[in-house]
Design a protein around this motif. Structure first.
Motif, PDB file in Angstrom:
ATOM      1  N   ASP A 149       0.812  -1.227   0.000  1.00  0.00           N
ATOM      2  CA  ASP A 149       0.000   0.000   0.000  1.00  0.00           C
ATOM      3  C   ASP A 149       0.839   1.268   0.000  1.00  0.00           C
ATOM      4  O   ASP A 149       0.324   2.353   0.236  1.00  0.00           O
ATOM      5  CB  ASP A 149      -0.940   0.010   1.203  1.00  0.00           C
ATOM      6  CG  ASP A 149      -0.207   0.056   2.547  1.00  0.00           C
ATOM      7  OD1 ASP A 149       1.039  -0.073   2.558  1.00  0.00           O
ATOM      8  OD2 ASP A 149      -0.875   0.226   3.581  1.00  0.00           O
ATOM      9  N   SER A 150       2.140   1.143  -0.283  1.00  0.00           N
ATOM     10  CA  SER A 150       3.006   2.321  -0.168  1.00  0.00           C
ATOM     11  C   SER A 150       2.682   3.397  -1.205  1.00  0.00           C
ATOM     12  O   SER A 150       2.989   4.560  -0.998  1.00  0.00           O
ATOM     13  CB  SER A 150       4.480   1.927  -0.274  1.00  0.00           C
ATOM     14  OG  SER A 150       4.785   1.481  -1.580  1.00  0.00           O
ATOM     15  N   SER A 201       6.968   7.553  -1.291  1.00  0.00           N
ATOM     16  CA  SER A 201       5.751   6.739  -1.297  1.00  0.00           C
ATOM     17  C   SER A 201       4.561   7.692  -1.239  1.00  0.00           C
ATOM     18  O   SER A 201       4.507   8.560  -0.373  1.00  0.00           O
ATOM     19  CB  SER A 201       5.729   5.794  -0.084  1.00  0.00           C
ATOM     20  OG  SER A 201       6.842   4.923  -0.110  1.00  0.00           O
ATOM     21  N   ASN A 203       1.661   7.141  -0.311  1.00  0.00           N
ATOM     22  CA  ASN A 203       0.948   6.941   0.948  1.00  0.00           C
ATOM     23  C   ASN A 203       1.712   7.694   2.039  1.00  0.00           C
ATOM     24  O   ASN A 203       2.860   7.364   2.341  1.00  0.00           O
ATOM     25  CB  ASN A 203       0.871   5.454   1.273  1.00  0.00           C
ATOM     26  CG  ASN A 203       0.033   5.154   2.508  1.00  0.00           C
ATOM     27  OD1 ASN A 203      -0.154   6.010   3.369  1.00  0.00           O
ATOM     28  ND2 ASN A 203      -0.461   3.932   2.606  1.00  0.00           N
ATOM     29  N   PRO A 204       1.105   8.719   2.656  1.00  0.00           N
ATOM     30  CA  PRO A 204       1.834   9.543   3.630  1.00  0.00           C
ATOM     31  C   PRO A 204       2.270   8.791   4.881  1.00  0.00           C
ATOM     32  O   PRO A 204       3.061   9.318   5.670  1.00  0.00           O
ATOM     33  CB  PRO A 204       0.828  10.653   3.970  1.00  0.00           C
ATOM     34  CG  PRO A 204      -0.513  10.091   3.628  1.00  0.00           C
ATOM     35  CD  PRO A 204      -0.286   9.181   2.458  1.00  0.00           C
ATOM     36  N   ARG A 205       1.799   7.587   5.060  1.00  0.00           N
ATOM     37  CA  ARG A 205       2.215   6.794   6.223  1.00  0.00           C
ATOM     38  C   ARG A 205       3.668   6.351   6.115  1.00  0.00           C
ATOM     39  O   ARG A 205       4.273   5.949   7.111  1.00  0.00           O
ATOM     40  CB  ARG A 205       1.323   5.553   6.360  1.00  0.00           C
ATOM     41  CG  ARG A 205      -0.107   5.848   6.760  1.00  0.00           C
ATOM     42  CD  ARG A 205      -0.948   4.577   6.833  1.00  0.00           C
ATOM     43  NE  ARG A 205      -0.265   3.529   7.565  1.00  0.00           N
ATOM     44  CZ  ARG A 205      -0.021   2.311   7.076  1.00  0.00           C
ATOM     45  NH1 ARG A 205      -0.374   2.014   5.838  1.00  0.00           N
ATOM     46  NH2 ARG A 205       0.589   1.402   7.815  1.00  0.00           N
ATOM     47  N   TYR A 206       4.229   6.416   4.912  1.00  0.00           N
ATOM     48  CA  TYR A 206       5.593   5.942   4.694  1.00  0.00           C
ATOM     49  C   TYR A 206       6.562   7.122   4.591  1.00  0.00           C
ATOM     50  O   TYR A 206       6.255   8.135   3.963  1.00  0.00           O
ATOM     51  CB  TYR A 206       5.668   5.096   3.418  1.00  0.00           C
ATOM     52  CG  TYR A 206       4.962   3.762   3.539  1.00  0.00           C
ATOM     53  CD1 TYR A 206       5.666   2.603   3.831  1.00  0.00           C
ATOM     54  CD2 TYR A 206       3.581   3.682   3.372  1.00  0.00           C
ATOM     55  CE1 TYR A 206       5.020   1.378   3.943  1.00  0.00           C
ATOM     56  CE2 TYR A 206       2.921   2.466   3.484  1.00  0.00           C
ATOM     57  CZ  TYR A 206       3.650   1.319   3.767  1.00  0.00           C
ATOM     58  OH  TYR A 206       2.995   0.120   3.883  1.00  0.00           O
ATOM     59  N   GLU A 207       7.724   6.949   5.200  1.00  0.00           N
ATOM     60  CA  GLU A 207       8.749   7.990   5.176  1.00  0.00           C
ATOM     61  C   GLU A 207       9.428   8.057   3.809  1.00  0.00           C
ATOM     62  O   GLU A 207       9.557   7.047   3.109  1.00  0.00           O
ATOM     63  CB  GLU A 207       9.818   7.705   6.239  1.00  0.00           C
ATOM     64  CG  GLU A 207       9.309   7.759   7.670  1.00  0.00           C
ATOM     65  CD  GLU A 207       8.978   9.175   8.117  1.00  0.00           C
ATOM     66  OE1 GLU A 207       9.567  10.125   7.548  1.00  0.00           O
ATOM     67  OE2 GLU A 207       8.131   9.324   9.022  1.00  0.00           O
TER      68      GLU A 207
END
Length: 233
Positions: A149-150, A201, A203-207
């Protein structure tokens, strides 16, 4: 016809096949076929590739745009399980289409091997003319299945993306298939001051990951991601 499910049913009726017959041709059960036509599930690439072999217009099912090969005279469809190819009038069903090898990015992730050394999960056929209109050389295009999901927001887990292997320059910035420390990844590449790259990425959850110039030897661009094939939400 506005959805993949509706267009798939339309193509089945055009081929004058029952749900049972089309399911058998695609290598799935009748219940799966019913779910495809209800929109409860999306057909996968192996199923569509098999149906391309009996004359189903895969391009139309996926995009709503008719392939140049289809609609040129009355289709002559072989019986399910027949050995001879489907034809459109006097033309082979594959005329005007380009075969694109489809790879699973997770299965094909080992030790920096070229994609040609990996197992092809399936093959899909796309109108050569339409690929060329997108500036793509069919001989340089491969399909990659997205994993994880990146890249959510741009590419979802299970999507397919067509990758142009002839485009390996991060200028202009875009989404690329990369080889990073021997692992294949799909990331947005941004050039930053000093010659470094930023792997992003969506997806903002990934650095974000900074690749310094001295670490460039461990990163290789395999191609630019050009066309997404995924579920219509």
């Amino acid at each position: 016809m506005n959805t993949i499910a509706e267009r798939l049913r339309e193509e089945r009726l055009r081929l004058e096949l029952s749900q049972t017959e089309l399911a058998a041709a695609g290598g799935v059960g009748k219940t799966t076929q019913i779910n495809y036509e209800k929109g409860a599930r999306n057909p996968d690439s192996a199923y569509l590739s098999a149906l391309a072999g009996i004359g189903l217009d895969v391009q139309y099912v996926l995009t709503g745009l008719r392939s140049t090969t289809f609609g040129q005279g009355e289709a002559q469809i072989p019986s399910v399980g027949g050995s001879h190819p489907a034809t459109m009038g006097k033309h082979s069903w594959s005329e005007g289409l380009s075969a694109v090898a489809m790879y699973d990015i997770e299965a094909a992730a080992g030790d920096g091997r070229s994609l040609e050394q990996e197992e092809v999960e399936s093959t899909l056929y796309f109108p050569t003319e339409q690929l060329s209109a997108q500036g793509l050389d069919p001989a340089q295009v491969v399909g990659i299945k997205v994993r994880g999901d990146s890249m959510d927001g741009t590419l979802a887990d299970g999507d397919w993306v067509l990758v142009d292997r002839s485009s390996r320059d991060p200028k202009p910035e875009g989404v690329f298939l990369l080889l990073v420390h021997g692992e294949r990844r799909i990331k947005r590449v941004q050039r930053v001051a000093g010659g470094a790259w930023l792997l992003i990425s969506d997806n903002p959850r990934y650095e974000k990951e900074l690749i310094k110039p001295e670490d460039m030897k461990d990163v290789k661009i395999l191609g630019r991601c050009e066309i997404r094939i995924g579920k219509v939400l």
